[in-house]
Each structure stands twice: as structure tokens, then as C-alpha cells.
Design a protein around this motif. Structure first.
Motif, PDB file in Angstrom:
ATOM      1  N   ILE A   1      -2.865   1.331  -3.774  1.00 31.00           N
ATOM      2  CA  ILE A   1      -1.943   2.433  -4.052  1.00 31.00           C
ATOM      3  C   ILE A   1      -2.732   3.593  -4.648  1.00 31.00           C
ATOM      4  CG2 ILE A   1       0.123   3.162  -5.292  1.00 31.00           C
ATOM      5  CD1 ILE A   1       0.980   0.228  -5.356  1.00 31.00           C
ATOM      6  N   LYS A   2      -2.644   4.732  -4.012  1.00 30.39           N
ATOM      7  CA  LYS A   2      -3.347   5.926  -4.454  1.00 30.39           C
ATOM      8  C   LYS A   2      -2.334   6.993  -4.855  1.00 30.39           C
ATOM      9  CE  LYS A   2      -7.255   4.891  -1.440  1.00 30.39           C
ATOM     10  NZ  LYS A   2      -8.115   5.366  -0.328  1.00 30.39           N
TER      11      LYS A   2
ATOM     12  N   PRO B   1      -5.134   0.646  -7.820  1.00 35.58           N
ATOM     13  CA  PRO B   1      -6.177   0.694  -8.847  1.00 35.58           C
ATOM     14  C   PRO B   1      -6.468  -0.691  -9.427  1.00 35.58           C
ATOM     15  CG  PRO B   1      -4.073   1.357  -9.759  1.00 35.58           C
ATOM     16  CD  PRO B   1      -3.841   1.204  -8.294  1.00 35.58           C
ATOM     17  N   PRO B   2      -7.601  -0.840 -10.122  1.00 39.21           N
ATOM     18  CA  PRO B   2      -7.920  -2.124 -10.738  1.00 39.21           C
ATOM     19  C   PRO B   2      -6.889  -2.507 -11.791  1.00 39.21           C
ATOM     20  CG  PRO B   2      -9.817  -0.659 -10.712  1.00 39.21           C
ATOM     21  CD  PRO B   2      -8.636   0.166 -10.352  1.00 39.21           C
TER      22      PRO B   2
ATOM     23  N   ASN C   1       0.824  -1.201   0.000  1.00 37.09           N
ATOM     24  CA  ASN C   1       0.000   0.000   0.000  1.00 37.09           C
ATOM     25  C   ASN C   1       0.860   1.254   0.000  1.00 37.09           C
ATOM     26  OD1 ASN C   1       0.250   1.175   2.955  1.00 37.09           O
ATOM     27  ND2 ASN C   1       0.089  -1.059   3.169  1.00 37.09           N
ATOM     28  N   GLY C   2       0.204   2.403  -0.232  1.00 42.39           N
ATOM     29  CA  GLY C   2       0.925   3.661  -0.180  1.00 42.39           C
ATOM     30  C   GLY C   2       0.489   4.620  -1.263  1.00 42.39           C
TER      31      GLY C   2
ATOM     32  N   ALA D   1      -4.906   7.149  -9.714  1.00 41.84           N
ATOM     33  CA  ALA D   1      -3.879   6.192 -10.137  1.00 41.84           C
ATOM     34  C   ALA D   1      -4.470   5.172 -11.104  1.00 41.84           C
ATOM     35  CB  ALA D   1      -3.309   5.481  -8.920  1.00 41.84           C
ATOM     36  N   LYS D   2      -3.600   4.580 -11.926  1.00 41.13           N
ATOM     37  CA  LYS D   2      -4.061   3.547 -12.849  1.00 41.13           C
ATOM     38  C   LYS D   2      -3.020   2.435 -12.963  1.00 41.13           C
ATOM     39  CE  LYS D   2      -2.263   5.522 -17.173  1.00 41.13           C
ATOM     40  NZ  LYS D   2      -2.606   5.961 -18.550  1.00 41.13           N
ATOM     41  N   ALA D   3      -3.443   1.342 -13.560  1.00 41.04           N
ATOM     42  CA  ALA D   3      -2.556   0.212 -13.827  1.00 41.04           C
ATOM     43  C   ALA D   3      -2.460   0.005 -15.330  1.00 41.04           C
ATOM     44  CB  ALA D   3      -3.083  -1.050 -13.161  1.00 41.04           C
ATOM     45  N   VAL D   4      -1.248  -0.313 -15.799  1.00 45.00           N
ATOM     46  CA  VAL D   4      -1.040  -0.626 -17.209  1.00 45.00           C
ATOM     47  C   VAL D   4      -0.298  -1.946 -17.307  1.00 45.00           C
ATOM     48  CG1 VAL D   4      -1.044   1.779 -17.968  1.00 45.00           C
ATOM     49  CG2 VAL D   4       1.090   0.729 -17.248  1.00 45.00           C
TER      50      VAL D   4
END
Length: 397
Positions: free
Chosen positions: A363-364, A388-389, A335-336, A372-375
Motif C-alpha cells: 500500500i502506497k 509499508p514495513p 494492494n493499492g 505511507a507508514k504502519a502503526v
């Protein structure tokens, strides 16, 4: 993986409980002619004392470096094997490297080397000062050869506790072909803009335990490289720096492997990366059985990242399936906050990253107004809980 971690933990507790203060036979460097004024070269006195320590048959002979003094040492090697099963290096004062202008130009790539020593135990509240500032200033970090400060080769049963290490020209500590090693309560620091000043680099080594230490450098706090397995990292505070990394692997088309790594209870603050796996295009091999758990990140630029395009090999192999294969990687209770919007990045090769598991990841953005996003690409696995998802991985219900 849980059985592995438990085994390493029990091993570490057994070793840590055996820390010795001083050996029964004490060899004081001052008795061998060391001056300790920070100006006179004390290298010969240290080597004379070491020869007697290494040749001693008493239990736990000690090379004693008294506190309150600064010892200037030119590049030197403490060579084994030694006659005693345990040899103690007690550092109370400061060991100081020559500046770049005073460095002996004989091709040495290390400042202080320890070779072929069983049961080497470094302890005391002393300090290593690499005097790296002129090296950082005068060298293009990609092309200038700079010395590693401490280099351990084939030192099985190595222990190092309670020391400070500052301003290495390059890596602060490197271990190669060492087994059953414990580093504990170390303090390693160099400026954030000092190039390639890794805290601890590990290669071709097994059963390594690093715990309860602080690292603030210009590169990776800890880097786990080729041939390393059964690595347990616990209780590290890292930052600034480039985070905790596996790799890079596969440089120059090489076959590289890393397996059985457990990183837990770590805090990473304002690091360029958080927890990272990095591989080169064109290399081949694998990185597998890796767990990151109970990790907190504050303002990390790339909190979770697998980067299989870290750099390219000019004559890249074109054979299908000859990439570095990343598999069985778990992120649990991570987290963080992230300084970049790409909080989670899985940039995997065509060989695909497999069995990637996210369990209670949150994670924000550092800036509450951003999202935030995931790629990811070429990644397979499952998500138990993640913010994020991570849409490319399947959700577990």
C-alpha cells in the motif's frame, strides 16, 4: 480456512444454478388492486397477494410485481411460514417508501420486513427506493430513529439477485438469524454524506455468500456483526462509504463473536476505511479466522485497520482478559493507495491481537511524494511481505 471457503463456494454455485425465473403459480399484485402510480398506497394489495402466495401448495408460487410502475408501500411485513418450500418475490417495477413527512408514526423500525420464510427468492430487475433524503436532513444521526429499508428475520435459504436499492433512511438491507443466504448482482447506492446508510448488515447469521455487487453508501458497504460465522464476500465494488467492516463488536459491554470470514476479489474506492475490524472497549468475546485476500484499494483513508478503541462503554469492565480477542487474521495480496499516511493500523487492546499475518501487502500513498507508514500496538504475528514495513510483527524468512 481454505476448506471453509471452498465449501461455501461450492454451496453458492449449487444454489445460484437453481435460480428460477417465475413460479408455476403466478400472483400478480395488479389483480389484487395495486395501482402502481407512485401516489396511491398499494400496501393492502401486496399483503392480500402475499397471503395467497404464502398459502399456495404449488411449487414455487410467485408474488409478481410488474415492471413499468411505481408502487407506494407503507411499512409492512411479509409473514411466514409458507406452505411451499420455495416462494418467489419477482420485482419488475419500483417499490417506493413514503417520505418522512408521510411515515406512519407507529414505532416501526423497518420499512419492508420478511419474517420466518423458508426458501424466499427475490429476483427481477426492479428497485427499492427508500426516499431517505428528509430523514438524513432532519435527524441527528446519533439520536434519531430511522427505519431500515429491508429487514429479513429467520429466512433460511434466502436468495436475492439482480435488484437495485437506493436512498434508504438507514440500512438498506439487514439480515438477522438467517442461514444459507446468497446475495448476488445487487446495486446499492446512497449519497456519501447520508448517515448510517449501510449496504448490507449481517447479524446472528451463518453461511452467507455475497458476490458480484456494487455498493456506494454513506456508511459500511457490508457490516458483519455479532453471532455471524461462515461469511464469504467476493467480487464487491465499494465506494464511497466506510468500507467492509467486521463489527462494531462489544457495544454496551456485551459478549459478541464473529468467526470464519473470507473477503476476496474486492475493489474499494475513496472509502473512509478499507478492510476494518472494530470493537468497543468494555465488551468481550472474539473475532477470529478472518481472511482478506486479493483486495485492491484506491485512495482509501484507512486501508487496513483493526481498531479496538472504536468507542468506550461508560461502565467498562475492568476484569483482566475480558476484552474482544482478535486472532488469526490474514491479509494476502492486498494492494493499492492510501489517502492517509497511516496505511496500516493495528490498534489492539491489552488482550492483544494474535496471529496477524501479512502476505504480499503493498500500500502506497495516493500522493507519490508522500510515504505511507504502519502503526500498531499489542499485536503479534508475522510478515511475509509488506509495504509499508510493519515493525511490530516478526519477519518470516
Amino acid at each position: 480456512m481454505k476448506l471453509l471457503s471452498a465449501a461455501i463456494f461450492l454451496y453458492s454455485i449449487a444454489i445460484l444454478s437453481s435460480w428460477t425465473v417465475l413460479g408455476s403459480s403466478d400472483f400478480n399484485v395488479l389483480d389484487y388492486g395495486a395501482i402502481g402510480n407512485g401516489k396511491t398506497d398499494d400496501s393492502k394489495a401486496f399483503l392480500k397477494a402475499w397471503n395467497d402466495v404464502c398459502g399456495a401448495t404449488e411449487e414455487s408460487p410467485t408474488l409478481h410485481v410488474p415492471d413499468g410502475k411505481t408502487y407506494l408501500l407503507n411499512p409492512l411485513k411479509f409473514q411466514g411460514p409458507c406452505k411451499s418450500k420455495q416462494v418467489i418475490f419477482y420485482l419488475g417495477g419500483t417499490l417506493m417508501a413514503p417520505t418522512k413527512d408521510e411515515w406512519i408514526s407507529d414505532g416501526k423500525g423497518q420499512w419492508i420486513q420478511f419474517f420466518d420464510i423458508e426458501g424466499l427468492n427475490l429476483q427481477g430487475g426492479g428497485r427499492f427506493d427508500g426516499q431517505g433524503s428528509l430523514w438524513w436532513k432532519d435527524c441527528d444521526h446519533k439520536h434519531c430513529k430511522r427505519p431500515t429499508a429491508l429487514f429479513f428475520h429467520n429466512c433460511n435459504g434466502l436468495q436475492m439477485k439482480g435488484m437495485k436499492h437506493i436512498n434508504s433512511a438507514k440500512n438498506h438491507i439487514s439480515i438477522n438469524m438467517c442461514h444459507d443466504v446468497i446475495f448476488s448482482h445487487l446495486h446499492i447506492s446512497a449519497p456519501e454524506d447520508s448517515p448510517n446508510t449501510d449496504g448490507i448488515d449481517i447479524s446472528e447469521s451463518t453461511n452467507i455468500f455475497i458476490e458480484d455487487s456494487f455498493m456506494a453508501t454513506g456508511d459500511d458497504c457490508i457490516a458483519i456483526n455479532n453471532g455471524s460465522s461462515n461469511i464469504n464476500i467476493n467480487g464487491i465494488t465499494c465506494g464511497p462509504g466506510h468500507g467492509i467492516s467486521i463489527g462494531s463488536l462489544g457495544k454496551d459491554g456485551e459478549y459478541n463473536v464473529v468467526e470464519n470470514v473470507h473477503v476476496s476479489n474486492c475493489l474499494l474506492r475513496s472509502t473512509q476505511n478499507g478492510i476494518r475490524i472494530k470493537t468497543w472497549e468494555g465488551g468481550y468475546g472474539y473475532a477470529k479466522n478472518i481472511t482478506f485476500e486479493k483486495i485492491t484499494m484506491k485512495n482509501a483513508k484507512n486501508p487496513i485497520i483493526i481498531d479496538q478503541y472504536y468507542s468506550s462503554y461508560a461502565y467498562s469492565r475492568k476484569m483482566k482478559g475480558m476484552d474482544i480477542k482478535v486472532s488469526d487474521v490474514t491479509y494476502r495480496e492486498v494492494n493499492g493507495t492510501s489517502a492517509n499516511e497511516d496505511a496500516i493500523t493495528f490498534n489492539c487492546s491489552q488482550a492483544r491481537c494474535s496471529n496477524i499475518i501479512l502476505d504480499n501487502v503493498n500500500i502506497k500513498m495516493t500522493n507519490p511524494g508522500e510515504k505511507a507508514k504502519a502503526v500498531c500496538q499489542n499485536a503479534d504475528g508475522k510478515v511475509l511481505s509488506a509495504v509499508p514495513p510493519v515493525s511490530c510483527l516478526s519477519k518470516s524468512h
